[in-house]
Design a protein around this motif. Sequence first.
Motif, short mmCIF file in Angstrom:
data_model
loop_
_atom_site.label_atom_id
_atom_site.label_comp_id
_atom_site.label_asym_id
_atom_site.label_seq_id
_atom_site.Cartn_x
_atom_site.Cartn_y
_atom_site.Cartn_z
N ALA A 20 0.82 -1.22 0.00
CA ALA A 20 0.00 0.00 0.00
C ALA A 20 0.85 1.26 0.00
O ALA A 20 0.37 2.34 -0.37
CB ALA A 20 -0.92 0.00 1.22
N ALA A 21 2.11 1.13 0.41
CA ALA A 21 2.99 2.29 0.49
C ALA A 21 3.99 2.35 -0.65
O ALA A 21 4.81 3.28 -0.71
CB ALA A 21 3.73 2.29 1.82
N GLN A 22 3.95 1.40 -1.57
CA GLN A 22 4.91 1.37 -2.67
C GLN A 22 4.49 2.34 -3.77
O GLN A 22 3.41 2.22 -4.34
CB GLN A 22 5.02 -0.04 -3.25
N PRO A 23 5.34 3.31 -4.11
CA PRO A 23 4.99 4.26 -5.18
C PRO A 23 4.60 3.59 -6.49
O PRO A 23 3.70 4.06 -7.19
CB PRO A 23 6.26 5.09 -5.33
N ALA A 24 5.26 2.48 -6.82
CA ALA A 24 4.95 1.81 -8.09
C ALA A 24 3.50 1.35 -8.14
O ALA A 24 2.92 1.23 -9.23
CB ALA A 24 5.89 0.62 -8.27
N LEU A 25 2.89 1.11 -6.98
CA LEU A 25 1.52 0.63 -6.94
C LEU A 25 0.51 1.73 -6.63
O LEU A 25 -0.61 1.70 -7.14
CB LEU A 25 1.40 -0.48 -5.89
N CYS A 26 0.89 2.70 -5.80
CA CYS A 26 -0.10 3.69 -5.37
C CYS A 26 -0.05 5.01 -6.15
O CYS A 26 -0.99 5.79 -6.08
CB CYS A 26 0.05 3.97 -3.87
N LEU A 27 1.02 5.26 -6.88
CA LEU A 27 1.14 6.55 -7.58
C LEU A 27 0.43 6.62 -8.93
O LEU A 27 -0.20 7.65 -9.23
CB LEU A 27 2.63 6.90 -7.73
N PRO A 28 0.51 5.60 -9.78
CA PRO A 28 -0.02 5.74 -11.15
C PRO A 28 -1.46 6.21 -11.26
O PRO A 28 -1.79 7.00 -12.16
CB PRO A 28 0.15 4.33 -11.73
#
Length: 274
Positions: A20-28
Amino acid sequence: MTTPSPTALLRQMFDAAIAAAQPALCLPSHLPTPPKGRTIVIGAGKASAAMAQALEAHWPGPLEGLVITRYGYQQPCQRIEIVQAAHPVPDAAGLLATQRLLQTVQGLTSDDLVIALISGGGSSLLVAPGAGLTLADKQNVNKDLLASGATISEMNCVRRHLSSIKGGRLGAACYPAQVLTLLISDVPGDSPMDIASGPTVADSTTCADALDIVTRYQITLPTAAHQLLESGAGETVKPGDLRLQNSTVRMITAPQMALEAAAKVAQAAGYTPY
């Protein structure tokens, strides 16, 4: 449904919280459509390089920019320059990188888009001493704040008012471009003005508030810093400032979101999370 063992469940909860805190997953999912003009990426924080990498991987058009991260936290990027500097006490590398970052947002138009990637740690990585202050002054104040027992909110209040980039000043420098700030929080309460000392957001605190904190924790300020606060010359960009009218802020992840992700895993396994 097979109930996982306690060890397996804890691992699944941990993995869900991290994801939930990984930019690759939460940013796009927070990225806008490309603008008519240029896309400039700026940022600072311990997660800013990972955020830049995620942005590059999902951005459909041209982009350029510079982000500052802590030594050892760099990630490979092709179009966004990653610069490393010191944390938690600022250094000369951060000072020079911040000067370059400010140069990247000069001369923009309303057709341009600035994406600001801001995360915890940005307060020491964005180094732009207020009027009359030196890097050594900033370093000494920062060391004293860290040793004082002040909360992160209190420390960042003082930092904002002794800076030329924090407290909304970076956002104001981007005007009249559109500014999208993507935040990863590591501060209690998740207040945008406390994450990296709020470089792109309006600040409701004052020089008087900063002076009160300094007095309460018996912090001895350099003469120039005390004058900056006492005179009010260190005042930050306030709510309603027209230079922030084209600015949008999105919290893409925070500790509470990670906890909620872990709780969902526990709930799915038949447990009631608290």
